[in-house]
Design an enzyme around this catalytic site. Sequence first.
Site, PDB file in Angstrom:
ATOM      1  N   CYS A  38      -0.046   3.890   2.633  1.00  0.00           N
ATOM      2  CA  CYS A  38       0.345   3.412   3.973  1.00  0.00           C
ATOM      3  C   CYS A  38       1.809   3.760   4.236  1.00  0.00           C
ATOM      4  O   CYS A  38       2.161   4.228   5.323  1.00  0.00           O
ATOM      5  CB  CYS A  38       0.159   1.900   4.075  1.00  0.00           C
ATOM      6  SG  CYS A  38      -1.535   1.329   3.876  1.00  0.00           S
TER       7      CYS A  38
ATOM      8  N   CYS B  40       0.830  -1.214   0.000  1.00  0.00           N
ATOM      9  CA  CYS B  40       0.000   0.000   0.000  1.00  0.00           C
ATOM     10  C   CYS B  40       0.865   1.265   0.000  1.00  0.00           C
ATOM     11  O   CYS B  40       1.502   1.579   1.007  1.00  0.00           O
ATOM     12  CB  CYS B  40      -0.920  -0.051   1.218  1.00  0.00           C
ATOM     13  SG  CYS B  40      -1.793   1.483   1.564  1.00  0.00           S
TER      14      CYS B  40
END
Length: 107
Positions: free
Chosen positions: A35, A32
Amino acid sequence: MSIVKEISQDNFDADVLGSDKPVLVDFWAEWCGPCKQLAPTISEIAQNNEGKLDVVKIDVDANRDLAVQYGIRSIPTLMIFKDGEAVGTEIGALSKQQLEEFVLQVL
């Protein structure tokens, strides 16, 4: 060394639900991009609030049951737990100011 602790389903109850401090939980995954973008800000929040707030990360790929239990459909998802209850949720890559304001709600 980062004071953000990687946890799993095995220690979630003790480290999050059983904590005597509010806990910021970062639901994330290795693949991600947002993230990873948020990680340094989360570390900074952890350092700035050391002793007042615990900060943990949970890899949703390795802990799917926990992600399902808390309705994680998009990552990053940040949740704050206080006294064993989820008291706030934010989804997406927040700015430092947004993250600080989110954390200040419970401190």
